[in-house]
Design an enzyme around this catalytic site. Sequence first.
Site, PDB file in Angstrom:
ATOM      1  N   CYS A  45       0.942  -1.434   0.074  1.00 44.22           N
ATOM      2  CA  CYS A  45      -0.190   0.278   0.053  1.00 44.22           C
ATOM      3  C   CYS A  45       1.003   1.275   0.082  1.00 44.22           C
ATOM      4  O   CYS A  45       1.902   1.317  -0.644  1.00 44.22           O
ATOM      5  CB  CYS A  45      -1.117  -0.024   1.261  1.00 44.22           C
ATOM      6  SG  CYS A  45      -0.297  -0.414   2.944  1.00 44.22           S
ATOM      7  N   SER A  46       0.584   2.463   0.711  1.00 51.79           N
ATOM      8  CA  SER A  46       1.587   3.453   0.752  1.00 51.79           C
ATOM      9  C   SER A  46       2.549   3.236   1.840  1.00 51.79           C
ATOM     10  O   SER A  46       3.750   3.216   1.399  1.00 51.79           O
ATOM     11  CB  SER A  46       0.602   4.704   1.097  1.00 51.79           C
ATOM     12  OG  SER A  46      -0.369   4.962  -0.271  1.00 51.79           O
TER      13      SER A  46
END
Length: 243
Positions: free
Chosen positions: A149-150
């Site tokens: 994800c981030s």
Amino acid sequence: MESIRNFRSLGGQTTVDGQRVRSDLVYRSAHLAEASDSDLESLAGLGIRTVFDFRNQGDLAAEGPNRLPDGVELVSLPMADSANPSGLRENFSSFSAEELEERFGNGKAFQWMKEASARSVSDPVRSSQFGEFVRGVLARGAAPLLFNCSAGKDRTGWAASLLLLAVGVPEQQVVDHYLETNQHVVPGRYGELMMPLAIVHEDYFAEQMRVLVDTWGSFDQYWTDALGLDDGHRQALRDLLLD
């Protein structure tokens, strides 16, 4: 890795029946938008075939697309918080100290993260996406694989936890693996006020498990009723991941 944060394998965990999770098949990380050429060589050397990216359009606009070695399949599963679809993408440098204190002080940042963690389990859309992710992991030829994800801690954190729980890794080992994220947080980058947003905490995981049990009664029921998976998927995952 030079420029990929929070990169690590799910391997090395032991199950309740004494089997061990393989170290050469499933990896997790923060985004790969800033991956260096050396990082791409390392990913290629690991034989990565598939990358699952949980970032949504807001994340991609802020960070850019993943850089991947040639031939790697990218699977996009964009996940957003149902209560806060834009995430925390505001320019906090424009906030005064008083505004930041009002928004995140007195434990509000910590509580916000607990509630967001709970929604990652309770949100039916998110559950469907995690079920799709598991099916993707089991797809022929998908592994070795990586998911991100981030920051590689929240969406990625629960994805890792559910895989480990599904193959029979004891909960305390799952928590320990989850908390390893904090070893990758850059010291001094975040002030004390914002730190709960930058790290993971055992209470975040505990809130996920509380919601899971309160809603479905057990992980087994969550697996079937929320993720839409069955015993065949679970056995296939054990066959894939365990030595």
